[in-house]
Scaffold this motif. Structure first.
Motif, PDB file in Angstrom:
ATOM      1  N   THR A 114       1.272  -4.711   3.504  1.00 37.74           N
ATOM      2  CA  THR A 114      -0.070  -4.722   4.149  1.00 37.74           C
ATOM      3  C   THR A 114      -0.880  -5.821   4.078  1.00 37.74           C
ATOM      4  O   THR A 114      -1.034  -6.490   2.853  1.00 37.74           O
ATOM      5  CB  THR A 114      -0.891  -3.613   3.750  1.00 37.74           C
ATOM      6  OG1 THR A 114       0.005  -2.283   3.796  1.00 37.74           O
ATOM      7  CG2 THR A 114      -2.060  -3.248   4.647  1.00 37.74           C
ATOM      8  N   PRO A 147       0.553  -4.483   8.960  1.00 39.36           N
ATOM      9  CA  PRO A 147      -0.550  -3.701   9.132  1.00 39.36           C
ATOM     10  C   PRO A 147      -1.826  -4.343   8.462  1.00 39.36           C
ATOM     11  O   PRO A 147      -1.594  -4.850   7.239  1.00 39.36           O
ATOM     12  CB  PRO A 147      -0.323  -2.278   8.671  1.00 39.36           C
ATOM     13  CG  PRO A 147       1.103  -1.931   8.676  1.00 39.36           C
ATOM     14  CD  PRO A 147       1.585  -3.496   8.111  1.00 39.36           C
ATOM     15  N   LYS A 148      -2.887  -4.345   9.300  1.00 37.65           N
ATOM     16  CA  LYS A 148      -4.152  -4.814   8.621  1.00 37.65           C
ATOM     17  C   LYS A 148      -5.023  -3.813   8.319  1.00 37.65           C
ATOM     18  O   LYS A 148      -5.397  -2.978   8.970  1.00 37.65           O
ATOM     19  CB  LYS A 148      -4.666  -5.695   9.561  1.00 37.65           C
ATOM     20  CG  LYS A 148      -5.877  -6.703   9.077  1.00 37.65           C
ATOM     21  CD  LYS A 148      -6.445  -7.689  10.192  1.00 37.65           C
ATOM     22  CE  LYS A 148      -7.705  -8.530   9.825  1.00 37.65           C
ATOM     23  NZ  LYS A 148      -8.068  -9.382  10.916  1.00 37.65           N
ATOM     24  N   GLY A 190      -7.979   1.163   8.709  1.00 35.89           N
ATOM     25  CA  GLY A 190      -6.746   0.269   8.909  1.00 35.89           C
ATOM     26  C   GLY A 190      -6.464   0.275  10.363  1.00 35.89           C
ATOM     27  O   GLY A 190      -7.379   0.962  11.190  1.00 35.89           O
ATOM     28  N   SER A 248       0.801  -1.234  -0.019  1.00 39.18           N
ATOM     29  CA  SER A 248       0.001  -0.041  -0.078  1.00 39.18           C
ATOM     30  C   SER A 248       0.848   1.302  -0.049  1.00 39.18           C
ATOM     31  O   SER A 248       2.027   1.249   0.613  1.00 39.18           O
ATOM     32  CB  SER A 248      -0.892  -0.039   1.045  1.00 39.18           C
ATOM     33  OG  SER A 248      -0.102  -0.125   2.506  1.00 39.18           O
ATOM     34  N   ARG A 263       4.351   0.232   2.212  1.00 33.12           N
ATOM     35  CA  ARG A 263       4.466  -0.672   3.274  1.00 33.12           C
ATOM     36  C   ARG A 263       3.923  -2.143   2.694  1.00 33.12           C
ATOM     37  O   ARG A 263       2.682  -1.883   2.188  1.00 33.12           O
ATOM     38  CB  ARG A 263       3.811  -0.003   4.643  1.00 33.12           C
ATOM     39  CG  ARG A 263       4.488   0.903   5.225  1.00 33.12           C
ATOM     40  CD  ARG A 263       6.063   0.392   5.581  1.00 33.12           C
ATOM     41  NE  ARG A 263       6.734   1.376   6.497  1.00 33.12           N
ATOM     42  CZ  ARG A 263       7.747   2.278   6.041  1.00 33.12           C
ATOM     43  NH1 ARG A 263       7.788   2.392   4.827  1.00 33.12           N
ATOM     44  NH2 ARG A 263       8.158   3.258   6.790  1.00 33.12           N
ATOM     45  N   PHE A 314      -1.134   0.563  10.718  1.00 32.00           N
ATOM     46  CA  PHE A 314      -1.246   1.010   9.273  1.00 32.00           C
ATOM     47  C   PHE A 314      -1.215   2.557   9.288  1.00 32.00           C
ATOM     48  O   PHE A 314      -0.572   3.309   8.467  1.00 32.00           O
ATOM     49  CB  PHE A 314      -2.582   0.728   8.678  1.00 32.00           C
ATOM     50  CG  PHE A 314      -3.115   1.260   7.318  1.00 32.00           C
ATOM     51  CD1 PHE A 314      -2.374   1.009   5.954  1.00 32.00           C
ATOM     52  CD2 PHE A 314      -3.900   2.194   7.248  1.00 32.00           C
ATOM     53  CE1 PHE A 314      -2.805   1.413   4.959  1.00 32.00           C
ATOM     54  CE2 PHE A 314      -4.306   2.998   6.291  1.00 32.00           C
ATOM     55  CZ  PHE A 314      -3.641   2.577   5.002  1.00 32.00           C
TER      56      PHE A 314
END
Length: 447
Positions: A101, A180-181, A136, A92, A99, A140
């Motif tokens: 993701t 990150p999610k 996020g 992303s 990053r 994130f």
């Protein structure tokens, strides 16, 4: 009478008694913390099993199911509610920041169980789904340095940052440190251009069953009918176990470390207790000469061991109480697992049993002496050692078997416990050999 004699004997040997109690308590504290933490975490995960999986059962694969497979799954699921979600790792981008993701593309009505809470309320894509949006987690926002209203690029499409995830009941710590999610609407994933040949995308079908019996029947039917080994069928209970597997492995090995600490503490307490009982053998011989039977002498020794073990386990319980709060805060801050630690009746009984049995094993030769040895050997330590060689060897072998059994309960593996016990045996052999060499060296020195 027995209680008075036991208390008097402990009071006479007060220094030794306190040393034994403190040594056993130190060893028990480590075990109590590890066992209580593991039990609490596993219990919490089982209670949240449906929320972690977001359904009762899932059918997943590291690819998108083709139409014939989807039709097969639909027929097997029947009239039970279900929906499908896609997930993948991708880059992303926001400005100059990019990053890795973890993207989860979810449908309307997701999840069946639990909730995904954002700073703007519960997450849902039921309304306003025409404009691609993204939600996020804290990682994130921190890693990409974005704010609400910014647009983030994923694949060929741009997503409007609509909010921050503040609470995700399905979140385990499996991917929490990896990437990150974020959540997007499933229909918007197609616009990214990421669904193409060579893409690694996982698809999961979530199913809600009517009851636990219905869940078992559906799982058995799916396992029987689906022959594709790449398709994974998982229940909520299995998902909960999988989510804490890494932590379970860690707690198992920490348990072995705590067991090693308990063994060393028991060894120190054992030497003190052994010396204290050896001093008391002369007292027991006097009691027997005054008419006290051998069985009553043994009962006195057993009661004395019982009292020491009970006080040790109780002391370890009292000291562990403030430590439980610290561990609870650590689990919450590091793994987002909210548990309330405490020593239940079963754990307290297990600690007492460990202390009692370890004390019994140490004093096994004394029990044998009180029952079978001639009375004169109780007055002469050299004669006592000569008559108790076999009980001492039996005590060592039983102690090793006891540690092996406890190792199995803690590590939940025969192999790991076997290597652990073998390591202990080698250490004892090495330390014992060095000790004998050192003693022989000292004996040869001129006085």
């Amino acid at each position: 009478m027995f209680i008075n004699l036991v208390l008097k004997s402990l009071w006479v040997e007060l220094r030794d008694s306190l040393s034994v109690i403190l040594a056993l308590s130190v060893g028990l504290i480590g075990l109590s913390l590890v066992l209580s933490s593991r039990t609490a975490v596993e219990s919490q995960m089982q209670n949240k099993a449906q929320e972690i999986l977001t359904s009762d059962l899932s059918i997943s694969a590291r690819r998108i199911f083709n139409e014939p497979q989807k039709e097969e799954f639909k027929n097997l699921i029947g009239d039970r509610p279900y929906h499908s979600a896609l997930s993948l790792f991708t880059m992303s981008t926001f400005g100059n920041n990019s990053r890795l993701t973890y993207v989860k593309a979810i449908p309307k009505g997701y999840p069946f169980y639990g909730n995904i809470q954002t700073n703007a309320g519960p997450l849902n894509f039921i309304s306003n789904t025409n404009e691609p949006g993204i939600y996020g987690d804290q990682q994130f926002f921190d890693q990409l340095n974005v704010r609400e209203g910014d647009k983030v690029q994923i694949g060929k499409s741009y997503f409007l940052v609509k909010g921050k995830i503040t609470d995700d009941s399905s979140q385990s710590f499996r991917f929490s440190s990896l990437a990150p999610k974020v959540y997007i609407f499933k229909d918007h994933l197609i616009q990214t251009g990421l669904i193409q040949f060579g893409s690694t995308i996982s698809e999961t079908i979530y199913v809600k069953t009517r009851s636990s019996e219905d869940l078992d029947a559906l799982q058995k039917n799916l396992l029987k009918k689906i022959k594709d080994t790449s398709v994974r069928i998982q229940t909520s209970s299995q998902a909960a176990n999988s989510s804490v597997r890494a932590l379970s492995y860690l707690s198992d090995y920490l348990g072995l470390i705590a067991l090693a600490g308990f063994m060393l503490a028991s060894l120190g307490a054992g030497f003190i207790f052994y010396e204290s009982l050896t001093k008391q053998l002369k007292v027991f011989s006097i009691f027997q000469s005054l008419g006290l039977s051998r069985r009553k002498s043994l009962a006195l020794l057993l009661l004395q061991t019982f009292v020491l073990a009970a006080i040790s386990s109780l002391l370890s319980f009292i000291v562990s109480i403030p430590l439980f709060s610290l561990i609870s805060k650590y689990l919450l801050s590091q793994f987002q697992i909210e548990v309330s630690l405490g020593l239940g009746v079963q754990t307290l009984f297990a600690l007492f049993t460990l202390a009692f049995i370890s004390s019994l094993l140490i004093s096994l030769s004394h029990f044998s002496a009180l029952l079978f040895a001639p009375m004169r050997s109780l007055l002469d330590f050299e004669l006592y050692l000569q008559s108790q060689r076999k009980p001492l060897i039996a005590s060592f072998l039983l102690s090793l078997a006891f540690m092996f059994g406890i190792g199995i309960l803690i590590s939940r593996s025969y192999v790991i416990s076997g290597f652990f016990s073998l390591g202990l045996l080698l250490i004892f052999g090495l330390v014992g050999g060095i000790g004998l060499v050192f003693i022989r060296f000292l004996s040869k020195l001129p006085l």
